[in-house]
Design a protein around this motif. Structure first.
Motif, mmCIF file in Angstrom:
data_model
loop_
_atom_site.group_PDB
_atom_site.id
_atom_site.type_symbol
_atom_site.label_atom_id
_atom_site.label_comp_id
_atom_site.label_asym_id
_atom_site.label_seq_id
_atom_site.Cartn_x
_atom_site.Cartn_y
_atom_site.Cartn_z
ATOM 1 N N HIS A 1 182.036 -22.183 82.012
ATOM 2 C CA HIS A 1 181.646 -22.921 83.214
ATOM 3 C C HIS A 1 180.298 -22.479 83.789
ATOM 4 O O HIS A 1 179.944 -22.886 84.899
ATOM 5 C CB HIS A 1 182.729 -22.780 84.286
ATOM 6 N N SER A 2 179.557 -21.627 83.084
ATOM 7 C CA SER A 2 178.261 -21.172 83.591
ATOM 8 C C SER A 2 177.339 -20.833 82.430
ATOM 9 O O SER A 2 177.788 -20.694 81.292
ATOM 10 C CB SER A 2 178.447 -19.942 84.479
ATOM 11 N N ARG A 3 176.062 -20.697 82.768
ATOM 12 C CA ARG A 3 175.090 -20.283 81.748
ATOM 13 C C ARG A 3 173.957 -19.533 82.432
ATOM 14 O O ARG A 3 173.568 -19.850 83.561
ATOM 15 C CB ARG A 3 174.554 -21.476 80.973
ATOM 16 N N PRO A 4 173.402 -18.514 81.765
ATOM 17 C CA PRO A 4 172.260 -17.807 82.347
ATOM 18 C C PRO A 4 170.997 -18.654 82.202
ATOM 19 O O PRO A 4 170.787 -19.304 81.175
ATOM 20 C CB PRO A 4 172.183 -16.533 81.518
ATOM 21 N N VAL A 5 170.176 -18.673 83.229
ATOM 22 C CA VAL A 5 168.969 -19.491 83.212
ATOM 23 C C VAL A 5 167.736 -18.637 82.990
ATOM 24 O O VAL A 5 166.939 -18.897 82.093
ATOM 25 C CB VAL A 5 168.840 -20.310 84.514
ATOM 26 N N LYS A 6 167.556 -17.598 83.821
ATOM 27 C CA LYS A 6 166.395 -16.722 83.642
ATOM 28 C C LYS A 6 166.712 -15.328 84.165
ATOM 29 O O LYS A 6 167.597 -15.140 85.006
ATOM 30 C CB LYS A 6 165.156 -17.294 84.321
ATOM 31 N N LEU A 7 165.955 -14.367 83.658
ATOM 32 C CA LEU A 7 166.097 -12.974 84.053
ATOM 33 C C LEU A 7 164.705 -12.422 84.303
ATOM 34 O O LEU A 7 163.901 -12.307 83.379
ATOM 35 C CB LEU A 7 166.810 -12.175 82.959
#
Length: 185
Positions: free
Chosen positions: A111-117
């Motif tokens: 239900h989620s995803r990493p976009v930027k770090l």
């Protein structure tokens, strides 16, 4: 002439009058004695000429024990390369994106995803606003899970937001205004 050649060979070096097979035998014996003398002077691992610290290539078979010439697992070679080049931090950051499901768990990853770090702050996009709220409540435990998996101080803060609203702007040029309305034309 043959007698004088034999006497020269027995004397230790090739005689001036030695010819043919006698001369060849004398040269071969001299080369073998030089090789054996060089071998006894040089023992593996001793001095600057030794094979252990000089980076010289080892010769022969490696034998039954472990040896640096044995095939190495790819993971061991990659770990040495990452450590030698100082890529630990970028590799840990890439693990957050590449192994997101393993890092946070299957249900959260679904239900989620990493976009930027950037600068230790991870931006996560949730599938819905309800999941964004749920992830904000779980932020502390998510930070602990990420720290256990990829290391401490890779991710220090989470920014969680819901899905992006659709953009009605199309094309390279835009006109300011109220946007689309319920009547077209």
């Amino acid at each position: 002439m043959a007698g004088s050649g034999a006497a020269g060979v027995d004397g230790g070096g090739p005689a001036d009058g030695a010819t043919g097979p006698e001369l060849a035998r004398a040269v071969l014996d001299a080369a073998l004695s030089r090789r054996q003398a060089a071998r006894t002077r040089r023992t593996p691992g001793s001095g600057a000429d030794g094979a252990s610290g000089s980076g010289r290539r080892l010769r022969g078979y490696s034998g039954p024990g472990p040896d640096p010439r044995d095939p190495q697992p790819l993971s061991a070679v990659l770990n040495r390369l990452v450590k030698a080049r100082g890529w630990q931090q970028p590799a840990a950051e890439a693990t957050v994106f590449g192994a997101w499901e393993r890092v946070v768990g299957a249900e959260v990853a679904q239900h989620s995803r990493p976009v930027k770090l950037e600068n230790g702050e991870l931006t996560v996009e949730a599938r819905s606003t309800a999941w964004a709220t749920q992830l904000r409540l779980l932020a502390g435990s998510l930070l602990k899970q990420i720290a256990q998996e990829v290391g401490h101080n890779v991710v220090r803060k989470l920014h969680i937001h819901g899905p992006a609203a659709p953009s009605w702007q199309k094309g390279p040029r835009r006109v300011r205004g109220r946007g689309p309305r319920d009547t077209y034309g």
